[in-house]
Motif scaffolding. Structure first.
Motif, PDB file in Angstrom:
ATOM      1  N   ASN A   1      -7.553  29.305  24.493  1.00 17.22           N
ATOM      2  CA  ASN A   1      -7.111  30.695  24.421  1.00 17.22           C
ATOM      3  C   ASN A   1      -7.835  31.591  25.423  1.00 17.22           C
ATOM      4  OD1 ASN A   1      -5.601  32.862  23.054  1.00 17.22           O
ATOM      5  ND2 ASN A   1      -7.598  33.556  22.346  1.00 17.22           N
TER       6      ASN A   1
ATOM      7  N   ASN B   1      -7.375  27.693  32.300  1.00 11.60           N
ATOM      8  CA  ASN B   1      -5.985  27.266  32.410  1.00 11.60           C
ATOM      9  C   ASN B   1      -5.830  25.775  32.660  1.00 11.60           C
ATOM     10  OD1 ASN B   1      -5.858  30.269  33.976  1.00 11.60           O
ATOM     11  ND2 ASN B   1      -4.371  29.893  32.372  1.00 11.60           N
TER      12      ASN B   1
ATOM     13  N   THR C   1      -6.531  38.022  29.909  1.00  8.42           N
ATOM     14  CA  THR C   1      -5.420  38.919  30.212  1.00  8.42           C
ATOM     15  C   THR C   1      -5.362  40.074  29.220  1.00  8.42           C
ATOM     16  OG1 THR C   1      -4.146  37.079  31.145  1.00  8.42           O
ATOM     17  CG2 THR C   1      -2.916  39.052  30.515  1.00  8.42           C
ATOM     18  N   GLU C   2      -5.545  39.784  27.933  1.00  3.59           N
ATOM     19  CA  GLU C   2      -5.510  40.825  26.900  1.00  3.59           C
ATOM     20  C   GLU C   2      -6.662  41.811  27.072  1.00  3.59           C
ATOM     21  OE1 GLU C   2      -4.724  39.502  22.840  1.00  3.59           O
ATOM     22  OE2 GLU C   2      -4.170  37.546  23.663  1.00  3.59           O
TER      23      GLU C   2
ATOM     24  N   ASN D   1      -5.632  33.548  28.002  1.00  3.03           N
ATOM     25  CA  ASN D   1      -4.867  34.622  27.360  1.00  3.03           C
ATOM     26  C   ASN D   1      -5.773  35.789  26.961  1.00  3.03           C
ATOM     27  OD1 ASN D   1      -2.473  33.159  27.527  1.00  3.03           O
ATOM     28  ND2 ASN D   1      -2.796  32.163  25.547  1.00  3.03           N
TER      29      ASN D   1
END
Length: 515
Positions: free
Chosen positions: A498, A99, A504-505, A501
């Motif tokens: 990415n 992040n 999280t996915e 993300n």
């Protein structure tokens, strides 16, 4: 040919990273030990100033001016490097998740100076968060100067963070577990071996500076009788409720400063610097992160004093941290937990339902339970308190009270405090990290939706590629018919920006949140 065959049979990867971890730990041990010494000497100087002011109140004027100058100086450091604000643990966690990105040298020297001044002045802040960030900066600098890949750099940052906490608390095992459980969220062998090596070498250096005595060594420790185990459930419930309250209040602390809109964000530290002066004049023994307070609780059996101390420490720790000063909440949380434990034991002793000899034990239980609930890291809480206190008498009670507190906070909907702080942080500070390739490692737990599924049966996230399935010591090259098993670690390739993300996915795909 013979030498080539030997090299093929030898796997030196872990050994190489252990050696790198040892090197990072040695450097971090020196940096963090000097950081601790700076805090100690600055704190002693401030206590001396308060003593002089009590003898001559005219000296209060230069003390106020000094406080303004320190707030101005630290604010200037934060303005030039916003990533030194606060604990530093959320920043390291964000960096490892993909992040955030930071300039290691800028963070290193500014965090050192800003943290030493802020914590050393007696504000209710801890040294552990800044120590972790200092260690992570050392690890990042080592990786960048030796031209490591992105995934290797992340491992060395994690190792540096573990070394920083180890040097701060002389707790190498708990420091390793904290990085794995709370910060990196990954238990791969390469990570834990590197983190453990760096923690051990950093602790070795720290012991040379501060001696072999545990950070919170206590006397009169008893073995809790089985007949008293019911108290662990009750105290665990109390710690969980108060831990959830702490989470809520801490996350709102920065928002309360928004009413002071005329004071620039980076200079809000003037508020705690001024408010701490009367505390220093009349209650100097309550200043600082809380080490001395925890040790003094054994001799304090006045219930009203304990309640007053809890309110003072709770409220002013919010004021201190909410201002954005470079300082942690780790030790303040342990201090509050110790006070809660002492208050509970004193109350039960007064009612005649707990023997007085267990006061010290409940101080220890309070620290573990409060941290386990707020941080939602029970394993770290158990090992950390065991190493800091230097006693193995309490493993079973610590496990029970940590689990109860954790469950209470979990049922109430509380999230790990450092994850929550990271979410607030990246809303303000997220940046474009470019198009570099990166890897994400995701473990498969028992009960996961991925367990016993073929690779071709799963709807994998876009912009990612499953490149390896790690099964024990084996590295499997996956294909459509590969069956995933509990205990496997999936290694996926994605763009660096990415990675967060994708994590999280993958959590959603597996049906589990990361540890």
């Amino acid at each position: 040919m013979v030498k080539s065959g030997i090299r093929e049979r030898l796997n030196l990867t872990n050994l190489i990273f252990i050696l790198r971890g040892l090197a990072i730990g040695l450097i971090t041990g020196v940096v963090v030990s000097l950081f601790r010494l700076a805090i100690i000497y600055i704190f002693k100087l401030f206590i001396y100033f308060y003593h002089l002011i009590n003898q001559n109140m005219w000296l209060l004027i230069p003390m106020v001016l000094l406080s303004f100058l320190m707030a101005l100086g630290i604010g200037t450091l934060m303005k030039h490097e916003p990533n030194i604000m606060g604990s530093g643990i959320p920043q390291v966690e964000g960096q490892l998740a993909g992040n955030l990105e930071m300039h290691w040298w800028s963070v290193l020297w500014r965090k050192f100076i800003g943290g030493a001044l802020g914590i050393g002045s007696g504000l209710f802040l801890g040294r552990e968060g800044p120590s972790i960030q200092l260690g992570a900066a050392v690890g990042q600098g080592f990786a960048e100067m030796t031209k490591h890949t992105e995934s290797e750099r992340r491992i060395l940052i994690a190792g540096g963070g573990a070394a920083g906490l180890s040097a701060a608390f002389n707790a190498p095992i708990a420091s390793t577990l904290f990085i794995l459980e709370e910060v990196y969220h990954n238990f791969s062998p390469l990570i834990w071996t590197t983190a453990l090596a760096s923690s051990i070498s950093a602790n070795y250096i720290s012991l040379h500076f501060f001696g072999l005595k545990p950070a919170l060594q206590m006397i009169n420790i008893q073995t809790l009788a089985l007949s008293q185990y019911g108290h662990l459930i009750v105290l665990g419930l109390v710690l969980g409720l108060l831990g959830y309250l702490y989470q809520v209040m801490l996350l709102r602390a920065t928002d309360l400063y928004n009413i002071l809109h005329r004071i620039p964000v980076f200079y809000r530290s003037i508020v705690p610097f001024i408010l701490v002066i009367p505390i220093g004049l009349y209650l100097p023994q309550t200043l600082g992160g809380g080490n001395t307070i925890i040790l003094s609780l054994v001799d304090n059996k006045a219930l009203t004093v304990l309640l007053g101390l809890f309110l003072l420490r709770f409220i002013f720790s919010m004021i201190s941290y909410g201002s954005g000063l470079p300082g942690g909440i780790f030790l303040p949380i342990l201090t509050l937990g110790a006070i809660i434990g002492a208050t509970y034991a004193t109350s039960m002793t007064a009612l005649g339902i707990l023997p007085a000899k267990y006061l010290t034990d409940f101080i220890i239980f309070g620290m573990a339970g409060y941290f386990a609930g707020i941080g939602k890291a029970p394993f770290t809480a158990i090992l950390l308190i065991t190493e800091m206190v230097g006693s193995l008498h309490h493993l079973m009670p610590l496990a029970i009270i940590s689990l109860v507190s954790f469950v209470v906070v979990d049922v109430l909907g509380g999230a790990p405090i450092y994850d929550s702080l990271l979410k607030k942080l990246i809303g303000q500070n997220e940046i474009d990290l470019g198009g570099k390739k990166d890897r994400l490692e995701t473990p498969i737990f028992a009960g996961s939706k991925l367990e016993n599924k073929k690779v071709l049966e799963l709807d994998w996230p876009e912009n990612s590629l499953l490149i390896t399935v790690r099964r024990g010591e084996k590295q499997l090259i996956p294909h459509g018919e590969t069956i995933l098993k509990a205990g496997d670690t999936l290694v996926l390739l994605t763009e660096h920006q990415n990675r967060a993300n994708l994590r999280t996915e993958m959590d959603d795909l597996s049906g589990f949140e990361s540890l």
